[in-house]
Design a protein around this motif. Structure first.
Motif, PDB file in Angstrom:
ATOM      1  N   PHE B 223       0.823  -1.214   0.000  1.00  0.00           N
ATOM      2  CA  PHE B 223       0.000   0.000   0.000  1.00  0.00           C
ATOM      3  C   PHE B 223       0.859   1.267   0.000  1.00  0.00           C
ATOM      4  O   PHE B 223       0.434   2.297  -0.516  1.00  0.00           O
ATOM      5  CB  PHE B 223      -0.984  -0.033   1.173  1.00  0.00           C
ATOM      6  N   ALA B 226       1.413   1.814  -3.557  1.00  0.00           N
ATOM      7  CA  ALA B 226       0.213   2.251  -4.274  1.00  0.00           C
ATOM      8  C   ALA B 226      -0.164   3.693  -3.929  1.00  0.00           C
ATOM      9  O   ALA B 226      -0.742   4.397  -4.752  1.00  0.00           O
ATOM     10  CB  ALA B 226      -0.949   1.320  -3.944  1.00  0.00           C
ATOM     11  N   ILE B 245      -4.342   7.364  -5.440  1.00  0.00           N
ATOM     12  CA  ILE B 245      -3.693   6.052  -5.617  1.00  0.00           C
ATOM     13  C   ILE B 245      -3.016   6.032  -6.984  1.00  0.00           C
ATOM     14  O   ILE B 245      -3.583   6.552  -7.960  1.00  0.00           O
ATOM     15  CB  ILE B 245      -4.733   4.917  -5.480  1.00  0.00           C
ATOM     16  N   THR B 249      -0.219   1.111 -10.592  1.00  0.00           N
ATOM     17  CA  THR B 249       0.042   0.005  -9.658  1.00  0.00           C
ATOM     18  C   THR B 249      -1.201  -0.865  -9.503  1.00  0.00           C
ATOM     19  O   THR B 249      -2.268  -0.371  -9.139  1.00  0.00           O
ATOM     20  CB  THR B 249       0.489   0.570  -8.292  1.00  0.00           C
ATOM     21  N   LYS B 250      -1.050  -2.154  -9.800  1.00  0.00           N
ATOM     22  CA  LYS B 250      -2.169  -3.095  -9.692  1.00  0.00           C
ATOM     23  C   LYS B 250      -1.761  -4.286  -8.842  1.00  0.00           C
ATOM     24  O   LYS B 250      -0.584  -4.482  -8.568  1.00  0.00           O
ATOM     25  CB  LYS B 250      -2.616  -3.540 -11.083  1.00  0.00           C
ATOM     26  N   PHE B 251      -2.747  -5.080  -8.468  1.00  0.00           N
ATOM     27  CA  PHE B 251      -2.504  -6.189  -7.550  1.00  0.00           C
ATOM     28  C   PHE B 251      -2.896  -7.539  -8.167  1.00  0.00           C
ATOM     29  O   PHE B 251      -3.830  -7.624  -8.960  1.00  0.00           O
ATOM     30  CB  PHE B 251      -3.306  -5.991  -6.259  1.00  0.00           C
ATOM     31  N   THR B 264      -7.258  -3.534  -9.515  1.00  0.00           N
ATOM     32  CA  THR B 264      -6.645  -2.295  -9.045  1.00  0.00           C
ATOM     33  C   THR B 264      -6.649  -2.222  -7.513  1.00  0.00           C
ATOM     34  O   THR B 264      -7.284  -3.035  -6.839  1.00  0.00           O
ATOM     35  CB  THR B 264      -7.422  -1.083  -9.586  1.00  0.00           C
ATOM     36  N   THR B 265      -5.972  -1.191  -7.005  1.00  0.00           N
ATOM     37  CA  THR B 265      -5.899  -1.000  -5.555  1.00  0.00           C
ATOM     38  C   THR B 265      -7.302  -0.761  -4.978  1.00  0.00           C
ATOM     39  O   THR B 265      -7.663  -1.331  -3.947  1.00  0.00           O
ATOM     40  CB  THR B 265      -4.994   0.205  -5.236  1.00  0.00           C
TER      41      THR B 265
END
Lengths: 259, 281
Positions: B223, B226, B245, B249-251, B264-265
């Motif tokens: 985090f 992000a 955010i 940046t992705k998860f 996505t976040t």
């Protein structure tokens, strides 16, 4: 050691032979294409060849000494103590020089290769090398292979020479033989085939030491315990292989040269 | 200068890549070690300029996934395309060329312990036969980026864990790769050192817009990545204003070898999946 079924055991062994053969093949042919790591080859020559000289000299010298001492007892019964030079020269050049040098270098360098490469394997340095675009076989195995073969050849010559010198020391100082007679007999005892036989063996031994040491290093698993296991296996397997191949080469050479 | 890394023009290969085409494509990838499935039917894509954070409990197959992406191991089934090339079907010799475009930071740094920091960072450049003057300049530049130029002559055994990770990052970025793989770069480090490493990753992300995959066990690190950006004026990492955010940046969340989240976040924070909610809280 866990028990496995005969089928699994056989498959594991066949896969190991296959992996070893592939490693040997790549280690040999890599020298014929770039990139070639000459600096690594010279570094290994220094480490393996120069670094092993003291143990090879000591082993060869005292083997020659003890050979002269022991054989004199038997030769005395036949009144042939003067032939000690023949016996020492033939034994050292044909058999003891190559085999003992191989075994000593195996103990020192097959273990060194297995532990060094094994440590690199378990700490992901081999993977890092691949990730950085470098072939570990080309960078680590090929230089060790050619350096070992090249240097073992000369180490064997040194062992033969100091062995004969050791035999001379004992024959002259303890057995009362004439130095000129000892060296003359030693020289006359050796023929072309004997020298070829004695200098062919280190080529095979060098190949075995480097490939077995690197193979067990590359196959290392399981942290420091795995490194220790690989090191032990490398020394045991390379030593046994050296003796077996020594027999095979001896038989082949006797077939070719008739002695 | 470290800023030079920011001003480096994208490589020709990078320019050639279509921005629309994903840099990494996993398509139905599965791999089993002995009898245990480690990854099952993994499919996802990573687009150009994206930072994909891979989360999940230990033993979930994250590091295996990273090695698969670099062609260090081959899957049992499925295909993996990196820069449009199928790494599952490539020969090792061809993979070496492809890996010239990929930088990798290993879990335990994997520095060559018999080489100095300078030689570790310069390893790839030596392999590429780059002139010595240029090698030195680029090594210094990479070490300045990770703020370790004073350690150039040291050996890995003389460095702390955090310093080793930073050297590992310098080694990964020195060749200006188009894709960086970070395998648990903060694993085993204290929180302060972890934040320093994350700051370097944010800096690399925002300064060069390099596509990256990053494995972490630490949610706070994920985090932090992000919710922060790198300010080139101050040279510091700072929170994105108004609780913003980072869109690049992705998860990807893995559990027991399967993907349980890909998005996505905001989607991750708003998830209704009970396991995932428990995992991220």
């Amino acid at each position: 050691m866990p028990f496995v079924s005969p089928e699994v055991f056989a498959k594991q062994k066949i896969a190991a032979v296959q992996d070893y053969a592939v490693l040997c093949w790549h280690a040999i042919v890599n020298i014929f294409s770039g990139p070639r790591y000459w600096a690594d080859i010279f570094t290994q020559m220094d480490s393996i060849g120069v670094g092993s000289t003291p143990i090879v000299v000591l082993t060869g010298f005292f083997t020659g000494c003890v050979l002269a001492l022991q054989s004199a007892t038997s030769l005395q019964e036949f009144g042939s103590v003067s032939l000690t030079g023949n016996l020492v020269a033939l034994s050292m050049v044909k058999e003891l020089g190559p085999v003992l040098t191989g075994l000593m270098v195996s103990g020192r360098n097959a273990s060194g290769m297995a532990s060094e490469i094994g440590s690199m394997k378990v700490t992901e340095q081999i993977d890092a090398m691949r990730a950085l675009g470098t072939d570990p076989l080309r960078k680590l195995v090929t230089p060790r292979l050619y350096a070992t073969i090249f240097m073992l050849f000369f180490l064997t010559i040194i062992a033969d020479a100091v062995g004969i010198a050791g035999g001379a020391l004992v024959s002259i100082s303890l057995l009362g033989l004439n130095a000129s007679s000892y060296f003359n007999n030693s020289y006359r005892a050796l023929v072309y085939g004997d020298v070829v036989q004695g200098l062919t063996k280190p080529l095979f031994s060098g190949f075995i030491i480097a490939t077995v040491g690197c193979y067990f290093g590359m196959k290392t698993k399981g942290g420091t315990q795995g490194v220790g296991k690989s090191t032990t296996q490398a020394v045991v397997v390379s030593s046994v292989f050296i003796i077996i191949v020594d027999f095979i080469v001896s038989r082949a050479m006797i077939g070719i040269f008739g002695r | 200068m470290p800023e030079d890394l920011a001003s480096n023009e994208p490589s020709r290969s990078q320019q050639a890549d279509s921005a629309a085409e994903p840099v990494v494509i996993f398509n139905d990838v599965s791999i089993t070690f002995d009898v245990k499935p480690v990854l099952e039917n993994i499919s996802f894509t990573v687009r150009h300029g994206e930072t994909r954070i891979i989360l999940g409990p230990a033993g979930g197959g994250k590091s295996v996934l990273m090695k698969l992406a670099n062609g260090l191991i081959k899957p049992d089934s499925g295909t993996i395309r990196v820069f449009g090339e199928d790494v599952t079907a490539m020969r090792e010799r061809d993979l070496f060329k492809l890996r010239g475009r990929i930088g990798m930071v290993f879990q335990e740094s994997a520095l060559f312990d018999s080489l100095s920091v300078a030689d570790n960072v310069a390893f790839r450049l030596h392999e590429e036969r780059v002139p010595e003057d240029e090698i030195h300049a680029r090594v210094v530049e990479a070490l300045q980026f990770v703020e370790l130029e004073q350690a150039i002559e040291k050996f890995p055994s003389e460095l702390s864990g955090g310093m080793r990770r930073r050297v590992s990052i310098a080694r990964a970025i020195v060749s200006r790769p188009d894709l960086i793989l970070y395998d648990s770069p903060t694993g085993g480090l204290d929180p302060i050192t972890s934040t320093t490493i994350i700051e370097l990753i944010v800096k690399q992300r925002d300064v060069t817009q390099t596509t990256s995959l990053l494995i972490t066990h630490r949610l706070q690190d994920a985090f932090l990545l992000a919710r922060n950006r790198f300010n080139q004026q101050t040279g510091q990492m700072e929170p994105i204003p108004d609780g913003g955010i980072d869109n690049s940046t992705k998860f990807l969340v893995l559990n027991e070898g399967r993907i349980v989240f890909d998005g996505t976040t905001r989607e991750l924070i708003g998830t209704e999946d009970p396991w995932l909610k428990e995992y991220i809280t």
